[in-house]
Design an enzyme around this catalytic site. Structure first.
Site, PDB file in Angstrom:
ATOM      1  N   ASP A   9      41.747  37.372  41.633  1.00 28.27           N
ATOM      2  CA  ASP A   9      43.420  36.991  41.101  1.00 28.27           C
ATOM      3  C   ASP A   9      43.938  35.685  41.813  1.00 28.27           C
ATOM      4  OD1 ASP A   9      42.630  39.163  39.638  1.00 28.27           O
ATOM      5  OD2 ASP A   9      44.689  40.410  40.027  1.00 28.27           O
ATOM      6  N   ASP A  47      43.542  38.308  36.058  1.00 31.36           N
ATOM      7  CA  ASP A  47      44.486  39.308  35.439  1.00 31.36           C
ATOM      8  C   ASP A  47      44.970  38.532  34.060  1.00 31.36           C
ATOM      9  OD1 ASP A  47      45.669  41.574  36.433  1.00 31.36           O
ATOM     10  OD2 ASP A  47      47.504  40.748  36.939  1.00 31.36           O
ATOM     11  N   HIS A  49      47.022  39.460  30.825  1.00 30.28           N
ATOM     12  CA  HIS A  49      47.629  40.558  30.173  1.00 30.28           C
ATOM     13  C   HIS A  49      47.960  39.977  28.641  1.00 30.28           C
ATOM     14  CE1 HIS A  49      48.196  43.050  33.788  1.00 30.28           C
ATOM     15  NE2 HIS A  49      48.768  42.099  34.188  1.00 30.28           N
ATOM     16  N   HIS A  53      52.935  43.562  27.586  1.00 34.42           N
ATOM     17  CA  HIS A  53      52.059  44.462  28.395  1.00 34.42           C
ATOM     18  C   HIS A  53      53.135  45.511  28.815  1.00 34.42           C
ATOM     19  CE1 HIS A  53      49.434  46.418  31.274  1.00 34.42           C
ATOM     20  NE2 HIS A  53      48.420  45.798  30.605  1.00 34.42           N
ATOM     21  N   HIS A  82      53.770  38.117  33.882  1.00 35.31           N
ATOM     22  CA  HIS A  82      52.762  37.436  34.448  1.00 35.31           C
ATOM     23  C   HIS A  82      51.487  37.297  33.901  1.00 35.31           C
ATOM     24  CE1 HIS A  82      51.977  41.419  36.159  1.00 35.31           C
ATOM     25  NE2 HIS A  82      50.744  40.670  36.657  1.00 35.31           N
ATOM     26  N   LYS A 106      40.829  41.292  33.572  1.00 34.01           N
ATOM     27  CA  LYS A 106      41.308  42.694  33.656  1.00 34.01           C
ATOM     28  C   LYS A 106      42.652  42.791  33.146  1.00 34.01           C
ATOM     29  CE  LYS A 106      42.113  42.285  38.515  1.00 34.01           C
ATOM     30  NZ  LYS A 106      43.502  42.416  38.704  1.00 34.01           N
ATOM     31  N   CYS A 151      45.886  44.160  44.139  1.00 33.52           N
ATOM     32  CA  CYS A 151      44.488  43.947  43.349  1.00 33.52           C
ATOM     33  C   CYS A 151      43.578  44.251  44.455  1.00 33.52           C
ATOM     34  CB  CYS A 151      44.439  43.037  42.474  1.00 33.52           C
ATOM     35  SG  CYS A 151      45.684  43.195  41.256  1.00 33.52           S
TER      36      CYS A 151
END
Length: 197
Positions: A9, A47, A49, A53, A82, A106, A151
């Site tokens: 990330d 990441d 999203h 989310h 974010h 993810k 993470c």
């Protein structure tokens, strides 16, 4: 033993001036780039999203960012919005090498957050990374990236539990360190045999 570098990330929203900035997040980019050629396989996680989310504080009226809420899968930190898909914040840091073997996205399920590169936060839904690494014959992993206490931590613990030989390079990670989270992460990683250096 085939050895993979897992870069967690390293995205604009986790770097200085980002929506969920990690102090010094940009300082690790150049040394991570320099390390990539030393590994048989390089994986970048991202990441990713959707807007709205369920892990965003903005999706829970009256809840502040960094507060906690119980989700069907357990306790969840509510984050500032974010790494929303297709935004500048979700992009990798502009200086990060992206010539990786695999880019794994993810956190795209709107109902479940995903800290780990291996499982969503329900601890059951796999991302597919384990299968990819097994088919490549990879047994050892070195993890770097953002953030050490979320993470990176969850990815390292899951990798160790899955039987990989795992090292976390803390010099190439940066932490949020929210309410003792960094110390807790270090304990969790070492307790399952992660080599934290």
């Amino acid at each position: 033993m085939s050895h993979a570098l897992i870069v967690i990330d390293v995205q604009n929203d986790f770097c200085p001036s980002g929506a969920l900035a990690v102090a010094g997040g940009d300082e690790i980019v150049a040394p991570i780039n320099a390390l990539m050629d030393d590994f048989a396989c390089v994986v970048l996680t991202q990441d990713w999203h959707p807007a709205g989310h369920s892990s965003f504080a903005s999706s829970h009226p009256g809840k502040a960012p960094m507060s906690m809420v119980d989700m069907p899968y357990g306790a969840q930190v509510l984050w500032p919005d974010h790494c929303i898909q297709m935004t500048k914040g979700a992009e990798f840091h502009s200086d990060l090498r992206t010539d990786a073997d695999l880019i794994l996205r993810k956190g795209f399920n709107p109902a479940i957050d995903s800290y780990s590169a291996f499982f969503e936060n329900d601890r059951k839904t796999p991302t597919g990374l384990e299968g990819y690494l097994r088919t490549r014959g990879i047994e050892a992993l070195t993890l770097v990236g953002l953030a050490t206490d979320f993470c990176v931590h969850y990815s390292a613990v899951d990798a160790a539990k899955l039987g990989f030989d795992v090292t976390v390079r803390t010099d190439l990670c940066r932490a949020i360190d929210f309410d003792g989270s960094l110390a807790a992460a270090a304990d969790a990683m070492t307790s399952v045999g992660v080599n934290v250096v």
